[in-house]
Design an enzyme around this catalytic site. Structure first.
Site, PDB file in Angstrom:
ATOM      1  N   HIS A  88       4.809   4.337  -1.589  1.00 26.75           N
ATOM      2  CA  HIS A  88       3.799   3.336  -1.963  1.00 26.75           C
ATOM      3  C   HIS A  88       3.643   3.202  -3.486  1.00 26.75           C
ATOM      4  CE1 HIS A  88       2.597   2.825   2.161  1.00 26.75           C
ATOM      5  NE2 HIS A  88       2.150   4.059   2.277  1.00 26.75           N
ATOM      6  N   ASP A 111       9.200   5.414   7.713  1.00 22.26           N
ATOM      7  CA  ASP A 111       7.779   5.807   7.698  1.00 22.26           C
ATOM      8  C   ASP A 111       6.978   4.688   8.379  1.00 22.26           C
ATOM      9  OD1 ASP A 111       5.742   7.717   5.887  1.00 22.26           O
ATOM     10  OD2 ASP A 111       4.942   5.711   6.261  1.00 22.26           O
ATOM     11  N   HIS A 125       4.333   3.298   7.613  1.00 22.63           N
ATOM     12  CA  HIS A 125       3.741   2.346   6.669  1.00 22.63           C
ATOM     13  C   HIS A 125       4.830   1.607   5.890  1.00 22.63           C
ATOM     14  CE1 HIS A 125       0.725   5.634   7.214  1.00 22.63           C
ATOM     15  NE2 HIS A 125      -0.076   4.589   7.377  1.00 22.63           N
ATOM     16  N   ASP A 157       5.171   9.658  10.507  1.00 23.25           N
ATOM     17  CA  ASP A 157       3.847   9.254  10.975  1.00 23.25           C
ATOM     18  C   ASP A 157       3.893   8.141  12.028  1.00 23.25           C
ATOM     19  OD1 ASP A 157       4.803   7.705   8.905  1.00 23.25           O
ATOM     20  OD2 ASP A 157       3.040   7.935   7.624  1.00 23.25           O
TER      21      ASP A 157
HETATM   22 ZN    ZN Z   1       3.232   6.701   6.070  1.00 20.76          ZN
END
Ligand code: ZN
Length: 283
Positions: A106, A142, A144, A224
């Protein structure tokens, strides 16, 4: 595939009860006692993916602070982030799996975000290119969206970025319209499991990466999307991560991986183990 890590990840950059905490690396290092020691990145290596202002901001942190509503930092964060980025470089150069924290995907050129301070996988990709590797593909599974990695390489056609992620979901980016010649976003509905992920990988990611023709594939390996992870709503199992890892490694002559998310301390070691099996299953 060798595992690279550093003992200080289990000590530096303490975050209290935050899900991204030193214990994540403690359980992983216990599970893979043969891990090899990484190194600190140099500032020159950071500056290939980040602005001088961002690097100076992280270096100057001298006590507990919040860089964004999700991202705490303190006086040992600088050292931890240098080790995370440098260990990612080491693993990328040697075809290993970097078990590091804090995660990176991120973090954009000028901003820390979502538990991430510097973008480890981006820094590793640039290090490979500085050593003569021309075309790098980054595959991010991931749960996200890897918005920071996307930002670093948005205008760079020598790095292909593919992300499979829950959408709509944090951080909000990575929707179906956000595509580019060398940026592939694969938004996945909440509740997706092994079947949906493998189908998307086979029919969307594989043909696009094959067209690009990378010399190396780097994997932003977050866990995740697992069905027992506390932070998201996906249903991927250990078998699914093994298969995704196997398919990632088949995308290029060389493959390496960097840990991103994964916040269930009970399941994380088994999921990393499954991915390691997958990365080494081809051939
Ligand atoms: Zn994540």
């Amino acid at each position: 595939m060798n595992v690279y890590s550093h003992a200080d990840f289990a000590r530096l950059h303490p975050t209290g009860h935050h899900p991204e905490r030193p214990e994540r690396l403690r359980v992983l290092q216990d599970a893979f006692p043969g891990w090899l020691e990484g190194r600190a990145a140099t500032e020159e290596e950071l500056l290939r993916s980040h602005t001088p202002g961002h690097v100076a901001r992280i270096r100057a942190i001298d006590g507990p602070t919040w860089l964004d509503p999700d991202t705490g930092a303190s006086e040992t964060s600088w050292e931890a982030t240098l080790l995370a980025a440098g260990t990612a470089i080491e693993a990328a150069e040697r075809g290993g799996f970097a078990l590091v924290r804090p995660p990176g995907h991120h973090a954009s050129p000028d901003r820390a975000m979502g538990f991430c301070l510097f973008n480890n996988v981006a820094i590793a990709a640039r290090a490979l290119q500085a050593n003569g590797v021309e075309r790098v593909a980054i595959v991010d599974f991931d749960v996200h969206h890897g918005n920071g990695t996307q930002d670093v390489f948005w205008d760079d056609d020598s790095v292909f970025f593919a992300s499979l992620h829950q959408w709509p979901f944090y951080p909000g980016s990575g929707g179906p319209q956000e595509q580019r010649e060398t940026t592939l976003n694969v938004p996945m509905s909440a509740g997706s499991g092994d079947e949906e992920y493998v189908h998307a990988f086979e029919h969307t990611v594989e043909p696009a990466v094959a067209r690009f023709g990378p010399d190396v594939v780097l994997v932003s390996a977050g866990f995740d999307a697992h069905l027992e992870d506390p932070l998201a709503g996906m249903n991927v199992t250990a078998d699914g991560f093994r298969e995704l890892a196997r398919r990632c490694a088949a995308l290029a002559p060389r493959c390496a991986a960097v840990l991103e998310g994964g916040y269930n301390l009970e399941t994380l070691p088994g999921l990393v183990s499954a991915a390691l099996e997958g990365f080494t299953q081809n051939g």
